[in-house]
Motif scaffolding. Structure first.
Motif, PDB file in Angstrom:
ATOM      1  N   VAL A 227       0.021  58.521   5.697  1.00 50.63           N
ATOM      2  CA  VAL A 227       0.938  57.383   5.833  1.00 50.63           C
ATOM      3  C   VAL A 227       2.337  57.777   5.359  1.00 50.63           C
ATOM      4  O   VAL A 227       3.340  57.446   6.000  1.00 50.63           O
ATOM      5  N   VAL A 228       2.414  58.511   4.254  1.00 55.18           N
ATOM      6  CA  VAL A 228       3.719  58.950   3.748  1.00 55.18           C
ATOM      7  C   VAL A 228       4.424  59.820   4.779  1.00 55.18           C
ATOM      8  O   VAL A 228       5.606  59.623   5.090  1.00 55.18           O
ATOM      9  N   GLU A 229       3.716  60.782   5.350  1.00 58.30           N
ATOM     10  CA  GLU A 229       4.346  61.787   6.208  1.00 58.30           C
ATOM     11  C   GLU A 229       4.622  61.284   7.616  1.00 58.30           C
ATOM     12  O   GLU A 229       5.499  61.819   8.295  1.00 58.30           O
ATOM     13  N   THR A 230       3.898  60.273   8.057  1.00 59.78           N
ATOM     14  CA  THR A 230       4.149  59.742   9.400  1.00 59.78           C
ATOM     15  C   THR A 230       4.978  58.469   9.374  1.00 59.78           C
ATOM     16  O   THR A 230       5.506  58.057  10.405  1.00 59.78           O
ATOM     17  N   GLY A 231       5.080  57.836   8.212  1.00 59.86           N
ATOM     18  CA  GLY A 231       5.916  56.664   8.083  1.00 59.86           C
ATOM     19  C   GLY A 231       5.261  55.344   8.435  1.00 59.86           C
ATOM     20  O   GLY A 231       5.937  54.315   8.506  1.00 59.86           O
TER      21      GLY A 231
ATOM     22  N   ALA B  57       0.702  55.288  12.899  1.00 58.92           N
ATOM     23  CA  ALA B  57       0.986  56.701  13.147  1.00 58.92           C
ATOM     24  C   ALA B  57       0.032  57.585  12.351  1.00 58.92           C
ATOM     25  O   ALA B  57      -0.424  58.624  12.831  1.00 58.92           O
ATOM     26  N   ALA B  58      -0.280  57.184  11.125  1.00 58.54           N
ATOM     27  CA  ALA B  58      -1.233  57.947  10.316  1.00 58.54           C
ATOM     28  C   ALA B  58      -2.615  57.956  10.955  1.00 58.54           C
ATOM     29  O   ALA B  58      -3.325  58.963  10.924  1.00 58.54           O
ATOM     30  N   ALA B  59      -2.988  56.836  11.558  1.00 60.01           N
ATOM     31  CA  ALA B  59      -4.283  56.758  12.230  1.00 60.01           C
ATOM     32  C   ALA B  59      -4.333  57.708  13.425  1.00 60.01           C
ATOM     33  O   ALA B  59      -5.329  58.399  13.645  1.00 60.01           O
ATOM     34  N   ARG B  60      -3.232  57.754  14.211  1.00 56.53           N
ATOM     35  CA  ARG B  60      -3.188  58.674  15.352  1.00 56.53           C
ATOM     36  C   ARG B  60      -3.286  60.123  14.900  1.00 56.53           C
ATOM     37  O   ARG B  60      -3.984  60.934  15.500  1.00 56.53           O
TER      38      ARG B  60
END
Length: 293
Positions: free
Chosen positions: A13-17, A21-24
């Protein structure tokens, strides 16, 4: 819930924002990521993210926790990859992004050779003319024929490819060969992505020439096909001169007035740790593309 899964979800979550996006990137559902982060926050007794309908940002506690835990997660991943790599049995998924035309012409033909060397790899190819956010879209390796705008990305230059003006021998027999860029005003120029001004170089520096024609398109594929069909003159990268476009009936013109080129680069997202399989795939394409082009 597994604490490692909680930490992995938090880092994603941190790196994808964001959670979607974190799930993808992680290949799980958004609800699973949210559940993992909520469980981590409950276990730690602090709020790690500020959540709004439009954004997800780190709290002070979240930033401190990320800075402390990210290196630990990287070390664990590197240890795992080194152990797996030592068996010479490289497996797992590598997500590759590249432009549609370059991917079809140069990346896809190399895939059988890559999989023959590493049969347990799984490749997820994303062909798109748009520039993707590598972290948000979970891309492991991008192959680009364009400037790399992300200053934090890891970039490996393979080679350079120049721009060319090209048309078929049949077209030039009917309409003549332009001798200087200004001659293009009397030719049917095929316009890619709205570029109605072509750039050239001369003794007094760079200059542009307005062009127009009866075919325009947002895909290089269409321009290449129109050139091969004898419809007009196109401008594209020399790397596109493969297959039918490498035929002796396809001629380049105005070469002495063209000095623009682009790097063909392999790009990793901003991550401290790069897996062994991504490194192997990168090394493969670096060598294979340089030989092919």
């Amino acid at each position: 819930m597994d604490r490692f899964d909680e930490l992995t979800a938090f880092i994603a979550v941190v790196e994808t924002g964001g959670f979607s996006a974190a799930a993808r990137r992680s290949g799980v559902s958004q609800s699973a990521v949210s559940k993992a982060v909520n469980a981590l926050e409950k276990r730690l007794g602090v709020q790690l993210f500020n959540r709004t309908t439009r954004s997800v940002t780190l709290t002070h506690h979240g930033r401190v926790y990320y800075e402390r835990t990210k290196p630990l997660l990287d070390e664990m991943a590197q240890a795992n990859e080194e152990l797996i790599g030592s068996t010479l049995d490289i497996s797992g998924q590598v997500r590759i992004a590249t432009s549609s035309t370059f991917g079809r012409l140069h990346v896809l033909p190399l895939i059988p050779q890559l999989l023959a060397q590493y049969p347990r790899l799984k490749l997820d190819l994303n062909l798109s003319d748009g520039v993707q956010d590598l972290l948000a879209d979970g891309v492991d390796l991008a192959i680009r024929v364009s400037p790399v705008q992300n200053p934090d990305a890891v970039v490996k230059h393979v080679m350079r490819t120049s721009l060319v003006c090209a048309g078929s021998r049949r077209y030039f027999e009917q309409h003549g060969i332009p001798q200087v860029p200004a001659d293009l005003s009397g030719h049917n120029c095929l316009v890619y992505n709205g570029a109605t001004s072509w750039s050239f170089a001369g003794p007094h520096g760079r200059f542009s020439v307005p062009v127009s024609g009866n075919v325009s398109s947002n895909t290089v594929e269409t321009i290449l096909s129109a050139v091969h069909a004898g419809i007009g003159i196109g401008m594209f990268y020399r790397a596109s001169l493969v297959g039918p476009l490498r035929h002796p009936d396809i001629l380049t013109v105005l070469d002495q007035f063209i000095d623009e080129s682009r790097d063909i680069s392999l790009v990793w997202p901003n991550r401290r740790f790069i897996s062994a399989r991504v490194r192997l795939v990168t090394d493969f394409f670096a060598a294979a593309l340089a030989e092919r082009l």
